[in-house]
Design a protein around this motif. Structure first.
Motif, PDB file in Angstrom:
ATOM      1  N   LEU A  86       0.823  -1.208   0.000  1.00  0.00           N
ATOM      2  CA  LEU A  86       0.000   0.000   0.000  1.00  0.00           C
ATOM      3  C   LEU A  86       0.859   1.260   0.000  1.00  0.00           C
ATOM      4  O   LEU A  86       0.552   2.252  -0.681  1.00  0.00           O
ATOM      5  N   LEU A  87       1.938   1.240   0.776  1.00  0.00           N
ATOM      6  CA  LEU A  87       2.823   2.405   0.830  1.00  0.00           C
ATOM      7  C   LEU A  87       3.556   2.622  -0.488  1.00  0.00           C
ATOM      8  O   LEU A  87       3.834   3.759  -0.873  1.00  0.00           O
ATOM      9  N   SER A  88       3.886   1.536  -1.197  1.00  0.00           N
ATOM     10  CA  SER A  88       4.574   1.671  -2.475  1.00  0.00           C
ATOM     11  C   SER A  88       3.597   1.905  -3.622  1.00  0.00           C
ATOM     12  O   SER A  88       4.004   2.252  -4.715  1.00  0.00           O
ATOM     13  N   GLY A  89       2.310   1.679  -3.359  1.00  0.00           N
ATOM     14  CA  GLY A  89       1.310   1.950  -4.383  1.00  0.00           C
ATOM     15  C   GLY A  89       0.991   0.749  -5.263  1.00  0.00           C
ATOM     16  O   GLY A  89       0.300   0.899  -6.271  1.00  0.00           O
ATOM     17  N   ALA A  90       1.461  -0.431  -4.921  1.00  0.00           N
ATOM     18  CA  ALA A  90       1.197  -1.605  -5.753  1.00  0.00           C
ATOM     19  C   ALA A  90       0.859  -2.798  -4.863  1.00  0.00           C
ATOM     20  O   ALA A  90       1.702  -3.295  -4.121  1.00  0.00           O
ATOM     21  N   ILE A  91      -0.400  -3.220  -4.965  1.00  0.00           N
ATOM     22  CA  ILE A  91      -0.819  -4.426  -4.238  1.00  0.00           C
ATOM     23  C   ILE A  91      -0.867  -5.557  -5.254  1.00  0.00           C
ATOM     24  O   ILE A  91      -1.575  -5.483  -6.252  1.00  0.00           O
ATOM     25  N   THR A  92      -0.100  -6.584  -5.013  1.00  0.00           N
ATOM     26  CA  THR A  92      -0.043  -7.703  -5.957  1.00  0.00           C
ATOM     27  C   THR A  92      -1.159  -8.698  -5.676  1.00  0.00           C
ATOM     28  O   THR A  92      -1.577  -8.862  -4.526  1.00  0.00           O
ATOM     29  N   PRO A  93      -1.641  -9.361  -6.714  1.00  0.00           N
ATOM     30  CA  PRO A  93      -2.660 -10.397  -6.495  1.00  0.00           C
ATOM     31  C   PRO A  93      -2.129 -11.558  -5.646  1.00  0.00           C
ATOM     32  O   PRO A  93      -2.898 -12.216  -4.944  1.00  0.00           O
ATOM     33  N   ALA A  94      -0.836 -11.793  -5.684  1.00  0.00           N
ATOM     34  CA  ALA A  94      -0.249 -12.856  -4.873  1.00  0.00           C
ATOM     35  C   ALA A  94      -0.401 -12.549  -3.383  1.00  0.00           C
ATOM     36  O   ALA A  94      -0.658 -13.453  -2.581  1.00  0.00           O
ATOM     37  N   THR A  95      -0.262 -11.282  -3.024  1.00  0.00           N
ATOM     38  CA  THR A  95      -0.419 -10.894  -1.622  1.00  0.00           C
ATOM     39  C   THR A  95      -1.862 -11.099  -1.170  1.00  0.00           C
ATOM     40  O   THR A  95      -2.114 -11.577  -0.057  1.00  0.00           O
ATOM     41  N   VAL A  96      -2.799 -10.763  -2.041  1.00  0.00           N
ATOM     42  CA  VAL A  96      -4.208 -10.946  -1.706  1.00  0.00           C
ATOM     43  C   VAL A  96      -4.529 -12.437  -1.565  1.00  0.00           C
ATOM     44  O   VAL A  96      -5.262 -12.850  -0.656  1.00  0.00           O
ATOM     45  N   ALA A  97      -3.948 -13.258  -2.423  1.00  0.00           N
ATOM     46  CA  ALA A  97      -4.157 -14.705  -2.332  1.00  0.00           C
ATOM     47  C   ALA A  97      -3.572 -15.252  -1.035  1.00  0.00           C
ATOM     48  O   ALA A  97      -4.168 -16.121  -0.381  1.00  0.00           O
ATOM     49  N   ARG A  98      -2.406 -14.746  -0.657  1.00  0.00           N
ATOM     50  CA  ARG A  98      -1.806 -15.174   0.613  1.00  0.00           C
ATOM     51  C   ARG A  98      -2.648 -14.727   1.802  1.00  0.00           C
ATOM     52  O   ARG A  98      -2.734 -15.429   2.808  1.00  0.00           O
ATOM     53  N   LEU A  99      -3.303 -13.558   1.680  1.00  0.00           N
ATOM     54  CA  LEU A  99      -4.199 -13.109   2.745  1.00  0.00           C
ATOM     55  C   LEU A  99      -5.387 -14.060   2.895  1.00  0.00           C
ATOM     56  O   LEU A  99      -5.805 -14.376   4.002  1.00  0.00           O
ATOM     57  N   ARG A 100      -5.933 -14.494   1.764  1.00  0.00           N
ATOM     58  CA  ARG A 100      -7.063 -15.441   1.819  1.00  0.00           C
ATOM     59  C   ARG A 100      -6.638 -16.760   2.491  1.00  0.00           C
ATOM     60  O   ARG A 100      -7.374 -17.323   3.286  1.00  0.00           O
ATOM     61  N   THR A 101      -5.461 -17.225   2.135  1.00  0.00           N
ATOM     62  CA  THR A 101      -4.948 -18.463   2.741  1.00  0.00           C
ATOM     63  C   THR A 101      -4.730 -18.283   4.243  1.00  0.00           C
ATOM     64  O   THR A 101      -5.067 -19.162   5.040  1.00  0.00           O
ATOM     65  N   ALA A 102      -4.178 -17.133   4.630  1.00  0.00           N
ATOM     66  CA  ALA A 102      -3.942 -16.859   6.051  1.00  0.00           C
ATOM     67  C   ALA A 102      -5.257 -16.788   6.812  1.00  0.00           C
ATOM     68  O   ALA A 102      -5.360 -17.289   7.943  1.00  0.00           O
ATOM     69  N   ALA A 103      -6.290 -16.197   6.196  1.00  0.00           N
ATOM     70  CA  ALA A 103      -7.590 -16.105   6.858  1.00  0.00           C
ATOM     71  C   ALA A 103      -8.189 -17.489   7.066  1.00  0.00           C
ATOM     72  O   ALA A 103      -8.780 -17.781   8.112  1.00  0.00           O
ATOM     73  N   ALA A 104      -8.039 -18.363   6.094  1.00  0.00           N
ATOM     74  CA  ALA A 104      -8.561 -19.723   6.220  1.00  0.00           C
ATOM     75  C   ALA A 104      -7.800 -20.500   7.293  1.00  0.00           C
ATOM     76  O   ALA A 104      -8.388 -21.303   8.024  1.00  0.00           O
ATOM     77  N   ASP A 105      -6.490 -20.265   7.405  1.00  0.00           N
ATOM     78  CA  ASP A 105      -5.682 -20.979   8.403  1.00  0.00           C
ATOM     79  C   ASP A 105      -5.993 -20.538   9.828  1.00  0.00           C
ATOM     80  O   ASP A 105      -5.820 -21.302  10.771  1.00  0.00           O
ATOM     81  N   LEU A 106      -6.433 -19.303  10.001  1.00  0.00           N
ATOM     82  CA  LEU A 106      -6.661 -18.774  11.346  1.00  0.00           C
ATOM     83  C   LEU A 106      -7.961 -19.262  11.970  1.00  0.00           C
ATOM     84  O   LEU A 106      -8.222 -19.004  13.134  1.00  0.00           O
ATOM     85  N   LYS A 107      -8.771 -19.977  11.248  1.00  0.00           N
ATOM     86  CA  LYS A 107     -10.060 -20.437  11.775  1.00  0.00           C
ATOM     87  C   LYS A 107      -9.905 -21.587  12.777  1.00  0.00           C
ATOM     88  O   LYS A 107     -10.780 -21.804  13.591  1.00  0.00           O
ATOM     89  N   ALA A 108      -8.809 -22.305  12.733  1.00  0.00           N
ATOM     90  CA  ALA A 108      -8.588 -23.422  13.664  1.00  0.00           C
ATOM     91  C   ALA A 108      -8.286 -22.883  15.055  1.00  0.00           C
ATOM     92  O   ALA A 108      -7.627 -21.858  15.211  1.00  0.00           O
ATOM     93  N   THR A 109      -8.772 -23.589  16.075  1.00  0.00           N
ATOM     94  CA  THR A 109      -8.532 -23.151  17.450  1.00  0.00           C
ATOM     95  C   THR A 109      -7.274 -23.804  18.002  1.00  0.00           C
ATOM     96  O   THR A 109      -6.876 -24.880  17.578  1.00  0.00           O
ATOM     97  N   SER A 110      -6.690 -23.134  18.985  1.00  0.00           N
ATOM     98  CA  SER A 110      -5.465 -23.647  19.589  1.00  0.00           C
ATOM     99  C   SER A 110      -5.716 -24.341  20.916  1.00  0.00           C
ATOM    100  O   SER A 110      -4.859 -25.059  21.401  1.00  0.00           O
ATOM    101  N   GLY A 111      -6.853 -24.107  21.531  1.00  0.00           N
ATOM    102  CA  GLY A 111      -7.133 -24.681  22.839  1.00  0.00           C
ATOM    103  C   GLY A 111      -6.790 -23.733  23.972  1.00  0.00           C
ATOM    104  O   GLY A 111      -7.184 -23.948  25.111  1.00  0.00           O
ATOM    105  N   ASP A 112      -6.068 -22.670  23.678  1.00  0.00           N
ATOM    106  CA  ASP A 112      -5.708 -21.664  24.669  1.00  0.00           C
ATOM    107  C   ASP A 112      -6.625 -20.454  24.450  1.00  0.00           C
ATOM    108  O   ASP A 112      -6.575 -19.832  23.388  1.00  0.00           O
TER     109      ASP A 112
END
Length: 136
Positions: A86-112
């Motif tokens: 965002l600061l450089s003015g260019a958001i790559t589609p790869a970054t957005v795809a990695r964000l989607r993957t990270a969001a899906a990974d965060l749904k699992a619980t840790s137990g803590d």
């Protein structure tokens, strides 16, 4: 040191081929095989590989917590990449795809509960950034 006597070694006494037996006789009673006796069976092997995989997939709470921390750190790293983009003015589609993957990974619980609260805040931030990226 040599001991001579009834229980020790003796010199020059040949051993006789006959042995003395006692006056009483010993015999085992004739026992018929028990009716409830079952032949022993070999242990059964695992019927499928699924059982072995299921046993290996059980993880302890500390391992689950470590993996949750790694997923949270990974999501924060992707958010940092998005900030730099965002600061450089260019958001790559790869970054957005990695964000989607990270969001899906965060749904699992840790137990803590504390860690789960932090991970849910990170997940909320990731979802907000994904919504912003979808608008542009």
């Amino acid at each position: 040191m040599r001991i001579y006597g009834p229980n020790g070694t003796t010199l020059g006494t040949p051993s006789s081929g006959t042995k003395k037996t006692g006056s009483g006789t010993f015999s085992l009673p004739d026992a018929a095989p028990a009716a409830d006796a079952r032949p022993t069976a070999a242990p059964r092997a695992a019927n499928s590989i699924d059982a072995l995989i299921a046993m290996q997939s059980v993880e302890d709470p500390t391992e689950r917590r470590k993996k949750s921390v790694q997923r949270g750190r990974g999501a924060l790293d992707v958010l940092d990449e998005l900030k730099i983009g965002l600061l450089s003015g260019a958001i790559t589609p790869a970054t957005v795809a990695r964000l989607r993957t990270a969001a899906a990974d965060l749904k699992a619980t840790s137990g803590d509960p504390g860690l789960d609260a932090v991970l849910s805040e990170i997940e909320l931030r990731v979802e907000v950034e994904l919504a912003k990226a979808a608008r542009t």
